[in-house]
Design a protein around this motif. Sequence first.
Motif, PDB file in Angstrom:
ATOM      1  N   TYR A  80      -8.097   7.581  27.250  1.00 30.21           N
ATOM      2  CA  TYR A  80      -6.323   8.110  28.405  1.00 30.21           C
ATOM      3  C   TYR A  80      -7.730   7.539  30.212  1.00 30.21           C
ATOM      4  N   ALA A  81      -8.994   7.826  30.474  1.00 33.05           N
ATOM      5  CA  ALA A  81      -9.295   8.307  31.337  1.00 33.05           C
ATOM      6  C   ALA A  81      -9.999   7.022  32.263  1.00 33.05           C
ATOM      7  N   LEU A  82     -10.484   5.958  31.255  1.00 29.67           N
ATOM      8  CA  LEU A  82     -10.549   4.574  31.782  1.00 29.67           C
ATOM      9  C   LEU A  82      -9.059   4.025  31.969  1.00 29.67           C
ATOM     10  N   SER A  83      -8.291   3.963  31.127  1.00 34.88           N
ATOM     11  CA  SER A  83      -7.029   3.667  31.832  1.00 34.88           C
ATOM     12  C   SER A  83      -6.130   4.269  32.591  1.00 34.88           C
ATOM     13  N   GLY A  84      -6.039   5.204  32.392  1.00 32.05           N
ATOM     14  CA  GLY A  84      -5.621   5.685  33.788  1.00 32.05           C
ATOM     15  C   GLY A  84      -6.126   5.355  35.125  1.00 32.05           C
ATOM     16  N   VAL A  85      -7.276   5.277  35.378  1.00 29.96           N
ATOM     17  CA  VAL A  85      -8.076   4.525  36.377  1.00 29.96           C
ATOM     18  C   VAL A  85      -7.493   3.322  37.119  1.00 29.96           C
ATOM     19  N   LEU A  86      -7.228   2.359  36.057  1.00 25.96           N
ATOM     20  CA  LEU A  86      -6.513   1.613  35.951  1.00 25.96           C
ATOM     21  C   LEU A  86      -5.490   1.787  36.626  1.00 25.96           C
ATOM     22  N   VAL A  87      -4.402   1.990  36.270  1.00 25.97           N
ATOM     23  CA  VAL A  87      -2.508   2.344  36.116  1.00 25.97           C
ATOM     24  C   VAL A  87      -2.936   2.702  37.599  1.00 25.97           C
ATOM     25  N   MET A  88      -4.390   4.106  38.033  1.00 30.28           N
ATOM     26  CA  MET A  88      -4.291   4.350  39.793  1.00 30.28           C
ATOM     27  C   MET A  88      -3.867   3.120  40.629  1.00 30.28           C
ATOM     28  N   LEU A  89      -5.259   2.785  40.166  1.00 31.30           N
ATOM     29  CA  LEU A  89      -4.906   1.460  41.272  1.00 31.30           C
ATOM     30  C   LEU A  89      -4.082   0.415  40.803  1.00 31.30           C
TER      31      LEU A  89
END
Length: 461
Positions: free
Chosen positions: A58-67
């Motif tokens: 969730y942290a990795l995909s969350g970073v992508l979503v934030m970008l």
Amino acid sequence: MPTSTTTEKPSGTDASLSHGLKQRHLSMIALGGVIGAGLFVGSGAGIAAAGPSIVVAYALSGVLVMLVMRMLGEMSAAYPSSGSFSAHAERAIGPWAGFTAGWSFWVLLCTAVGLEGIGAAKIVSGWLPGTPEWAWVALFMVVFCGTNLAAVKNFGEFEFWFAALKVGAITLFLVLGVLAILGILPGTDSPGTSHLTDFLPNGGEGLVIGLLASVFAYGGLETVTIAAAESENPVQGVASAVRTAMWRIALFYIGSMAVIVTLVPWDSKEVVEKGPYVAALDELGIPGAGQLMNVVVLVALLSAMNANIYGASRIAYSLVERGQGPKGLGRVSGGVPRIAVLASSVFGFLCVLLSYWRPDDVFAWLLNMIGAVILAVWIFIAVSQLRLRRRLEREAPEKLAVRMWAFPWLTWVALAGMAAVFVLMAREPDTRVQLYSTGGMILVLAGAGYAWQRVRAGRQV
């Protein structure tokens, strides 16, 4: 430079969209839009596959979503539009790109309306045995279609209170969970780190499955940039929503995953059967936890139905205003594109009927077809931002109220991340079918959009 018609001036419509959404509506839509049914229900399968490493997923995909949200926020603050990323893609890449991104997302939203209606009906019919699920779906569709037909402020009010309930519920969950982990919640013993010792129980393969599940749980964040075009101050609204996206994602998604896997053994059957939040509350011995979370999940599903009917109707309206759809869908009365609302609702209800009539072929094919649409949309967003940012810096730097971090490097990092997700989908048998089906739909729409672009260009010569 591609030609574009993204100015969104009415042509053949009765009036333009209203600006009935207040800042409080937009703020709560941004806050509650993060908390979807995918988080409450779909995260269980991810936990079962990845174990405690679901937090990393969730942290990795969350970073992508934030970008992605930062890029979308930059463009939406500079060019507020009910077409959001579709309008940006047309402006940056060409009409075919706006056509492809817009209509594929419209199909995704309308299908999601049907899925959410089915999910909500299952919950209510469970409370009231003997009542037919289709009747509840029909009721929900009528209510939210009517809400969206009336006025945009009605959509805003529904979403405001839906979001308030979701935010309140998940905040209470996090508070109780943290107190239990610290060992200061009355009647519970702290589990410590006993459930975290087997961090990667299924190895890298389990983490990949969890990562793919987490990527698609973030869907729905785009609605705030669509709604911003009908707010009192679109630029301020988008800027505020995007700037707070980071802590919202970290708190609601990553934070709740960390609490759940700390409180509950990752391989507990209840995590999948009852849902991770219910399993965690049961672990705390809170009476009525299952029914309480069912209420919250029902609210999340109804909220998503409301938001997706709204989003689908505005995307369709914007496409028509740019000459990329049937003119009738662009007709506006009372500040609302009512034909587009009706069309989006009818398509959603048709998806429900298909789930009953042809669950094993037509409906399954439709679900596979929309499986990777959100990733395709994110790619359009990133490529559009790469092109529009340089144009803005050159022609209108004052419009850059929101700026993408470390441009262009982080935009390229995001694109690399999306490519990596596509590769991971191609490796997994379950997601490979979705990838190929979505790819087929995207290619068909891109071909149709390009053909329409050539026809329009020929007429203008």
